[in-house]
Design an enzyme around this catalytic site. Structure first.
Site, short mmCIF file in Angstrom:
data_model
loop_
_atom_site.label_atom_id
_atom_site.label_comp_id
_atom_site.label_asym_id
_atom_site.label_seq_id
_atom_site.Cartn_x
_atom_site.Cartn_y
_atom_site.Cartn_z
N ASP A 102 -5.81 21.28 -12.64
CA ASP A 102 -6.19 20.06 -13.36
C ASP A 102 -5.69 20.24 -14.80
O ASP A 102 -6.21 21.06 -15.55
CB ASP A 102 -7.71 19.89 -13.32
N LYS A 142 -7.57 9.80 -19.46
CA LYS A 142 -7.79 10.50 -20.72
C LYS A 142 -6.52 10.44 -21.59
O LYS A 142 -6.15 9.37 -22.03
CB LYS A 142 -8.24 11.93 -20.43
N ARG A 184 0.84 -1.20 0.00
CA ARG A 184 0.00 0.00 0.00
C ARG A 184 0.87 1.26 0.00
O ARG A 184 0.45 2.34 -0.36
CB ARG A 184 -0.97 0.01 1.19
N TYR A 191 -14.83 20.52 -14.66
CA TYR A 191 -15.24 19.12 -14.69
C TYR A 191 -16.33 18.90 -13.64
O TYR A 191 -16.13 19.20 -12.46
CB TYR A 191 -14.04 18.20 -14.45
C1 LIG Z 1 -12.45 12.86 -16.57
C2 LIG Z 1 -11.93 14.04 -15.84
C3 LIG Z 1 -11.68 13.96 -14.46
C4 LIG Z 1 -12.01 12.74 -13.62
O1 LIG Z 1 -11.16 11.68 -13.88
P1 LIG Z 1 -11.57 10.13 -13.67
O2 LIG Z 1 -10.34 9.42 -14.11
O3 LIG Z 1 -12.78 9.89 -14.52
O4 LIG Z 1 -11.88 9.96 -12.22
C5 LIG Z 1 -11.14 15.07 -13.86
N1 LIG Z 1 -10.87 16.21 -14.54
C6 LIG Z 1 -11.11 16.32 -15.86
C7 LIG Z 1 -10.78 17.60 -16.57
C8 LIG Z 1 -11.64 15.24 -16.55
O5 LIG Z 1 -11.90 15.36 -17.87
#
Ligand SMILES: *Cc1c(COP(=O)(O)O)cnc(C)c1O
Length: 354
Positions: A169, A194, A46, A97
Protein backbone atom coordinates in the site's frame (compact mmCIF):
# COMPACT_ATOMS: atom_id res chain seq x y z
CA UNK A 1 14.04 12.95 -25.96
CA UNK A 2 12.24 9.69 -25.25
CA UNK A 3 9.34 9.37 -22.82
CA UNK A 4 11.34 6.77 -20.88
CA UNK A 5 13.81 9.44 -19.77
CA UNK A 6 11.20 11.84 -18.41
CA UNK A 7 11.39 12.62 -14.71
CA UNK A 8 8.36 11.78 -12.52
CA UNK A 9 7.52 15.51 -12.33
CA UNK A 10 7.06 15.45 -16.11
CA UNK A 11 5.29 12.10 -16.27
CA UNK A 12 2.71 13.29 -13.74
CA UNK A 13 1.78 16.12 -16.11
CA UNK A 14 2.25 14.47 -19.50
CA UNK A 15 1.19 10.81 -19.23
CA UNK A 16 -2.32 9.72 -20.16
CA UNK A 17 -3.05 12.65 -22.48
CA UNK A 18 -4.67 12.25 -25.90
CA UNK A 19 -2.22 11.98 -28.83
CA UNK A 20 -0.95 15.32 -30.21
CA UNK A 21 -3.11 15.30 -33.32
CA UNK A 22 -4.62 18.49 -34.79
CA UNK A 23 -7.90 19.30 -33.09
CA UNK A 24 -7.51 16.73 -30.32
CA UNK A 25 -8.45 17.74 -26.77
CA UNK A 26 -5.57 18.37 -24.40
CA UNK A 27 -7.50 16.40 -21.78
CA UNK A 28 -9.37 13.12 -22.16
CA UNK A 29 -13.16 13.52 -22.13
CA UNK A 30 -15.40 12.11 -19.40
CA UNK A 31 -16.59 9.13 -21.41
CA UNK A 32 -20.21 8.35 -20.61
CA UNK A 33 -21.17 5.37 -22.79
CA UNK A 34 -22.20 2.10 -21.19
CA UNK A 35 -21.99 0.27 -24.51
CA UNK A 36 -20.19 0.54 -27.84
CA UNK A 37 -20.83 -0.29 -31.46
CA UNK A 38 -19.68 -3.87 -31.99
CA UNK A 39 -16.26 -4.53 -33.50
CA UNK A 40 -14.08 -2.23 -31.35
CA UNK A 41 -11.66 -3.09 -28.54
CA UNK A 42 -14.30 -2.68 -25.78
CA UNK A 43 -17.95 -3.67 -26.25
CA UNK A 44 -19.35 -2.97 -22.79
CA UNK A 45 -18.14 -0.38 -20.28
CA UNK A 46 -17.72 -2.69 -17.27
CA UNK A 47 -14.67 -4.05 -19.13
CA UNK A 48 -13.00 -0.75 -19.96
CA UNK A 49 -13.52 2.99 -20.33
CA UNK A 50 -11.25 5.58 -22.02
CA UNK A 51 -11.33 7.92 -18.99
CA UNK A 52 -10.17 5.08 -16.73
CA UNK A 53 -7.49 4.25 -19.30
CA UNK A 54 -6.09 7.80 -19.19
CA UNK A 55 -5.78 7.70 -15.38
CA UNK A 56 -4.42 4.15 -15.48
CA UNK A 57 -1.81 5.08 -18.09
CA UNK A 58 -0.58 8.01 -15.99
CA UNK A 59 -0.42 6.07 -12.71
CA UNK A 60 1.10 3.01 -14.41
CA UNK A 61 3.86 5.20 -15.87
CA UNK A 62 4.58 6.70 -12.41
CA UNK A 63 4.71 3.36 -10.58
CA UNK A 64 6.34 1.39 -13.39
CA UNK A 65 3.56 -1.18 -13.95
CA UNK A 66 0.02 -1.71 -15.26
CA UNK A 67 -2.66 0.17 -13.35
CA UNK A 68 -6.37 -0.42 -12.81
CA UNK A 69 -8.82 2.04 -11.23
CA UNK A 70 -11.41 1.04 -8.59
CA UNK A 71 -14.22 2.97 -6.89
CA UNK A 72 -12.24 3.23 -3.62
CA UNK A 73 -8.92 2.27 -2.09
CA UNK A 74 -10.70 -0.54 -0.20
CA UNK A 75 -12.13 -1.96 -3.44
CA UNK A 76 -8.58 -2.14 -4.83
CA UNK A 77 -7.31 -3.72 -1.59
CA UNK A 78 -10.13 -6.30 -1.55
CA UNK A 79 -9.30 -7.20 -5.18
CA UNK A 80 -5.66 -7.88 -4.26
CA UNK A 81 -6.63 -10.01 -1.22
CA UNK A 82 -8.84 -12.03 -3.61
CA UNK A 83 -5.66 -13.09 -5.48
CA UNK A 84 -4.77 -15.35 -2.50
CA UNK A 85 -6.40 -18.79 -2.89
CA UNK A 86 -8.96 -20.01 -0.33
CA UNK A 87 -7.34 -21.66 2.65
CA UNK A 88 -4.00 -19.91 2.13
CA UNK A 89 -1.81 -18.11 4.62
CA UNK A 90 -1.68 -14.32 4.50
CA UNK A 91 0.78 -12.13 6.43
CA UNK A 92 -0.31 -8.58 7.29
CA UNK A 93 1.14 -5.75 9.45
CA UNK A 94 0.08 -5.70 13.10
CA UNK A 95 -0.59 -2.00 12.71
CA UNK A 96 -1.67 -0.44 9.41
CA UNK A 97 -4.70 1.21 7.82
CA UNK A 98 -7.53 0.08 10.07
CA UNK A 99 -10.00 -1.04 7.39
CA UNK A 100 -7.35 -3.17 5.62
CA UNK A 101 -6.83 -4.99 8.92
CA UNK A 102 -10.61 -5.27 9.40
CA UNK A 103 -10.85 -6.90 5.96
CA UNK A 104 -8.05 -9.33 6.86
CA UNK A 105 -9.84 -10.18 10.14
CA UNK A 106 -13.10 -10.74 8.29
CA UNK A 107 -11.44 -13.11 5.82
CA UNK A 108 -9.77 -14.95 8.70
CA UNK A 109 -13.03 -15.24 10.69
CA UNK A 110 -14.86 -16.54 7.61
CA UNK A 111 -12.23 -19.28 7.23
CA UNK A 112 -11.00 -17.92 3.91
CA UNK A 113 -7.41 -17.35 5.06
CA UNK A 114 -5.11 -17.97 7.95
CA UNK A 115 -4.12 -14.38 8.72
CA UNK A 116 -0.87 -13.76 10.61
CA UNK A 117 -0.11 -10.29 11.98
CA UNK A 118 3.47 -9.17 12.29
CA UNK A 119 5.44 -6.03 13.10
CA UNK A 120 6.71 -5.32 9.58
CA UNK A 121 9.33 -2.87 10.92
CA UNK A 122 10.97 -5.75 12.83
CA UNK A 123 13.16 -7.76 10.42
CA UNK A 124 13.45 -10.77 12.77
CA UNK A 125 9.70 -10.96 13.40
CA UNK A 126 9.09 -10.69 9.65
CA UNK A 127 11.57 -13.50 8.96
CA UNK A 128 9.80 -15.69 11.52
CA UNK A 129 6.36 -14.97 10.08
CA UNK A 130 7.65 -15.83 6.59
CA UNK A 131 9.26 -19.12 7.64
CA UNK A 132 6.11 -20.90 6.36
CA UNK A 133 4.65 -21.03 2.84
CA UNK A 134 2.61 -17.85 2.38
CA UNK A 135 0.28 -16.77 -0.43
CA UNK A 136 0.18 -13.01 0.21
CA UNK A 137 2.46 -10.62 2.09
CA UNK A 138 0.71 -7.30 2.70
CA UNK A 139 2.96 -4.32 3.37
CA UNK A 140 2.32 -0.66 4.08
CA UNK A 141 5.23 1.76 4.46
CA UNK A 142 5.15 4.28 6.03
CA UNK A 143 2.28 2.79 8.05
CA UNK A 144 -0.93 4.60 8.89
CA UNK A 145 -0.86 6.18 11.47
CA UNK A 146 2.32 5.11 13.35
CA UNK A 147 4.60 5.95 10.39
CA UNK A 148 6.71 2.84 10.86
CA UNK A 149 8.97 1.98 7.95
CA UNK A 150 9.44 -1.47 6.48
CA UNK A 151 12.72 -2.45 4.83
CA UNK A 152 11.02 -3.19 1.50
CA UNK A 153 13.93 -4.89 -0.36
CA UNK A 154 14.45 -7.23 2.62
CA UNK A 155 10.71 -7.94 3.00
CA UNK A 156 10.47 -8.61 -0.74
CA UNK A 157 13.34 -11.08 -0.60
CA UNK A 158 11.91 -12.95 2.43
CA UNK A 159 8.36 -12.83 1.04
CA UNK A 160 9.34 -14.27 -2.31
CA UNK A 161 11.35 -17.01 -0.56
CA UNK A 162 8.08 -17.95 1.22
CA UNK A 163 6.30 -18.06 -2.14
CA UNK A 164 4.24 -14.94 -1.46
CA UNK A 165 2.78 -12.40 -3.79
CA UNK A 166 3.95 -9.09 -2.35
CA UNK A 167 1.55 -6.16 -2.19
CA UNK A 168 2.50 -2.69 -0.96
CA UNK A 169 0.00 0.00 0.00
CA UNK A 170 1.89 3.05 -1.31
CA UNK A 171 -0.74 5.63 -0.33
CA UNK A 172 1.48 7.47 2.19
CA UNK A 173 4.68 7.58 0.10
CA UNK A 174 3.11 8.15 -3.36
CA UNK A 175 5.11 7.12 -6.45
CA UNK A 176 7.12 10.33 -6.01
CA UNK A 177 8.38 9.08 -2.64
CA UNK A 178 9.00 5.41 -3.45
CA UNK A 179 8.33 2.93 -6.23
CA UNK A 180 7.81 -0.51 -4.63
CA UNK A 181 7.66 -2.34 -7.98
CA UNK A 182 11.23 -1.21 -8.73
CA UNK A 183 12.18 -2.76 -5.36
CA UNK A 184 10.70 -6.12 -6.41
CA UNK A 185 7.10 -5.95 -5.11
CA UNK A 186 4.42 -7.57 -7.29
CA UNK A 187 1.58 -5.13 -6.86
CA UNK A 188 1.07 -1.65 -5.47
CA UNK A 189 -2.24 -0.34 -4.21
CA UNK A 190 -3.37 3.23 -3.66
CA UNK A 191 -6.14 5.01 -1.98
CA UNK A 192 -6.17 7.58 -4.81
CA UNK A 193 -8.65 9.41 -2.58
CA UNK A 194 -5.59 10.78 -0.78
CA UNK A 195 -2.48 12.28 -2.44
CA UNK A 196 -3.07 11.17 -6.04
CA UNK A 197 -6.41 12.97 -6.37
CA UNK A 198 -5.35 15.40 -3.65
CA UNK A 199 -8.40 17.63 -3.14
CA UNK A 200 -10.66 15.65 -0.78
CA UNK A 201 -13.44 15.67 -3.35
CA UNK A 202 -13.42 12.11 -4.66
CA UNK A 203 -12.98 8.49 -3.54
CA UNK A 204 -10.96 6.29 -5.87
CA UNK A 205 -8.54 3.37 -5.64
CA UNK A 206 -5.96 1.74 -7.86
CA UNK A 207 -3.81 -1.35 -8.28
CA UNK A 208 -0.55 -1.33 -10.22
CA UNK A 209 0.82 -4.75 -11.17
CA UNK A 210 4.41 -5.53 -12.16
CA UNK A 211 3.51 -8.51 -14.38
CA UNK A 212 0.96 -8.82 -17.20
CA UNK A 213 -0.29 -12.02 -15.51
CA UNK A 214 -1.22 -10.34 -12.21
CA UNK A 215 -2.67 -7.37 -14.12
CA UNK A 216 -4.84 -9.74 -16.17
CA UNK A 217 -6.09 -11.57 -13.07
CA UNK A 218 -7.00 -8.26 -11.42
CA UNK A 219 -8.71 -7.02 -14.56
CA UNK A 220 -10.79 -10.21 -14.78
CA UNK A 221 -11.67 -9.88 -11.09
CA UNK A 222 -12.76 -6.25 -11.53
CA UNK A 223 -14.88 -7.13 -14.55
CA UNK A 224 -16.52 -10.15 -12.93
CA UNK A 225 -17.08 -8.63 -9.48
CA UNK A 226 -18.10 -5.30 -10.98
CA UNK A 227 -16.21 -2.93 -8.64
CA UNK A 228 -15.70 -0.27 -11.31
CA UNK A 229 -15.19 3.47 -10.74
CA UNK A 230 -17.33 6.23 -12.19
CA UNK A 231 -15.80 7.97 -15.23
CA UNK A 232 -16.23 11.42 -13.66
CA UNK A 233 -14.55 10.36 -10.40
CA UNK A 234 -11.66 8.94 -12.40
CA UNK A 235 -11.39 12.14 -14.44
CA UNK A 236 -11.29 14.20 -11.21
CA UNK A 237 -8.51 11.99 -9.85
CA UNK A 238 -6.50 12.44 -13.06
CA UNK A 239 -7.02 16.19 -12.90
CA UNK A 240 -5.78 16.17 -9.31
CA UNK A 241 -2.81 13.97 -10.21
CA UNK A 242 -1.49 16.64 -12.62
CA UNK A 243 -0.26 18.77 -9.70
CA UNK A 244 0.94 15.93 -7.46
CA UNK A 245 4.62 16.93 -7.75
CA UNK A 246 3.94 20.54 -6.71
CA UNK A 247 1.59 19.57 -3.87
CA UNK A 248 4.03 16.88 -2.71
CA UNK A 249 7.02 19.26 -2.74
CA UNK A 250 5.21 21.86 -0.65
CA UNK A 251 3.45 19.50 1.75
CA UNK A 252 6.54 17.38 2.47
CA UNK A 253 8.73 20.48 3.01
CA UNK A 254 6.17 21.94 5.43
CA UNK A 255 5.78 18.60 7.24
CA UNK A 256 9.54 18.50 7.86
CA UNK A 257 9.45 22.00 9.39
CA UNK A 258 6.41 21.20 11.54
CA UNK A 259 7.83 17.86 12.73
CA UNK A 260 11.05 19.54 13.80
CA UNK A 261 9.26 22.30 15.72
CA UNK A 262 6.88 19.82 17.38
CA UNK A 263 9.86 17.83 18.68
CA UNK A 264 10.59 20.57 21.19
CA UNK A 265 6.98 21.41 22.06
CA UNK A 266 5.98 21.25 25.74
CA UNK A 267 2.48 19.90 24.94
CA UNK A 268 3.84 17.00 22.87
CA UNK A 269 5.16 13.75 24.37
CA UNK A 270 6.34 12.16 21.16
CA UNK A 271 6.57 13.01 17.47
CA UNK A 272 6.42 10.36 14.77
CA UNK A 273 7.71 11.43 11.37
CA UNK A 274 9.07 9.03 8.77
CA UNK A 275 11.31 11.57 7.02
CA UNK A 276 9.27 10.86 3.88
CA UNK A 277 5.85 12.26 3.18
CA UNK A 278 3.59 14.86 4.71
CA UNK A 279 2.02 13.01 7.63
CA UNK A 280 3.21 13.70 11.17
CA UNK A 281 1.70 11.88 14.18
CA UNK A 282 2.01 13.33 17.67
CA UNK A 283 1.23 12.03 21.13
CA UNK A 284 -0.34 14.86 23.07
CA UNK A 285 0.54 15.32 26.74
CA UNK A 286 -2.55 14.79 28.92
CA UNK A 287 -4.12 11.77 27.20
CA UNK A 288 -7.12 11.33 24.92
CA UNK A 289 -9.10 14.29 26.27
CA UNK A 290 -6.20 16.69 25.77
CA UNK A 291 -5.71 15.30 22.25
CA UNK A 292 -9.41 15.77 21.44
CA UNK A 293 -9.25 19.33 22.75
CA UNK A 294 -6.36 20.16 20.39
CA UNK A 295 -8.41 18.89 17.42
CA UNK A 296 -11.36 21.04 18.51
CA UNK A 297 -9.25 24.18 18.99
CA UNK A 298 -7.54 24.57 15.61
CA UNK A 299 -9.06 27.11 13.23
CA UNK A 300 -7.03 26.59 10.06
CA UNK A 301 -6.44 22.85 10.42
CA UNK A 302 -9.74 21.01 10.02
CA UNK A 303 -10.73 18.31 12.52
CA UNK A 304 -11.59 15.57 10.03
CA UNK A 305 -10.47 12.11 9.03
CA UNK A 306 -8.58 11.38 5.79
CA UNK A 307 -5.37 12.90 4.48
CA UNK A 308 -3.43 13.89 1.40
CA UNK A 309 -5.56 16.86 0.34
CA UNK A 310 -4.45 20.44 -0.26
CA UNK A 311 -6.01 21.42 3.09
CA UNK A 312 -4.45 20.43 6.41
CA UNK A 313 -6.43 17.97 8.54
CA UNK A 314 -5.97 16.45 11.98
CA UNK A 315 -7.72 13.85 14.09
CA UNK A 316 -7.26 11.59 17.08
CA UNK A 317 -7.18 8.15 15.49
CA UNK A 318 -8.43 6.07 18.40
CA UNK A 319 -11.81 7.81 18.16
CA UNK A 320 -12.46 5.18 15.45
CA UNK A 321 -13.63 1.87 16.95
CA UNK A 322 -11.73 -0.09 14.26
CA UNK A 323 -8.37 1.51 15.04
CA UNK A 324 -5.77 -1.04 16.25
CA UNK A 325 -5.14 -0.79 20.00
CA UNK A 326 -1.40 -0.55 19.24
CA UNK A 327 -2.15 3.09 18.34
CA UNK A 328 -1.84 5.25 21.49
CA UNK A 329 -5.08 6.86 22.72
CA UNK A 330 -3.49 10.33 22.63
CA UNK A 331 -2.13 10.04 19.08
CA UNK A 332 -3.20 12.82 16.73
CA UNK A 333 -2.44 12.32 13.05
CA UNK A 334 -1.63 15.50 11.15
CA UNK A 335 -2.01 15.64 7.38
CA UNK A 336 0.04 18.65 6.33
CA UNK A 337 -1.47 20.47 3.36
CA UNK A 338 -0.10 23.15 1.06
CA UNK A 339 -1.05 26.29 3.02
CA UNK A 340 1.62 28.71 4.24
CA UNK A 341 3.71 26.81 6.77
CA UNK A 342 3.91 29.71 9.24
CA UNK A 343 0.12 30.02 9.31
CA UNK A 344 -0.14 26.28 9.91
CA UNK A 345 2.43 26.43 12.69
CA UNK A 346 0.85 29.39 14.49
CA UNK A 347 -2.58 27.71 14.46
CA UNK A 348 -1.27 24.34 15.64
CA UNK A 349 0.99 25.85 18.29
CA UNK A 350 -1.92 27.92 19.68
CA UNK A 351 -4.20 24.84 19.75
CA UNK A 352 -1.54 22.83 21.57
CA UNK A 353 -1.02 25.57 24.15
CA UNK A 354 -4.78 25.71 24.79
C1 LIG B 1 -7.56 5.81 3.21
C2 LIG B 1 -6.65 4.66 3.07
C3 LIG B 1 -7.10 3.47 2.47
C4 LIG B 1 -8.54 3.25 2.03
O1 LIG B 1 -8.86 3.99 0.91
P1 LIG B 1 -10.36 4.48 0.56
O2 LIG B 1 -10.15 5.25 -0.70
O3 LIG B 1 -10.83 5.30 1.72
O4 LIG B 1 -11.18 3.25 0.39
C5 LIG B 1 -6.18 2.46 2.32
N1 LIG B 1 -4.90 2.57 2.74
C6 LIG B 1 -4.45 3.69 3.33
C7 LIG B 1 -3.02 3.76 3.77
C8 LIG B 1 -5.30 4.77 3.51
O5 LIG B 1 -4.84 5.88 4.12
Amino acid sequence: MSEQSWSPATVVVAAGRPAHTPGAGVNPPVELSSTYVAGGPVGYARVGNPTWSAFEEALGALEGGSALAYPSGMAAIAAVFALAPDGSRVVVPDCAYNTTLALADELDAAGRHEVVRVDIADADALAEALAHPTALLWLESPTNPLLDLCDLPLAVERGHAAGALIAVDNTFATPLGQQPLALGADVVVHSATKYLAGHSDVLLGATVAASPEVHERLHTHRTVHGAIPGPFETWLALRGLRTLHLRWERATASAAVIAQRLAGHPAVERVRYAGIGAIVSIEVRGGADAADAVCERTRLWTFATSLGGVESLLERRRRHPLEPTTVPENLVRLSVGIEDVEDLWRDLDAALRG
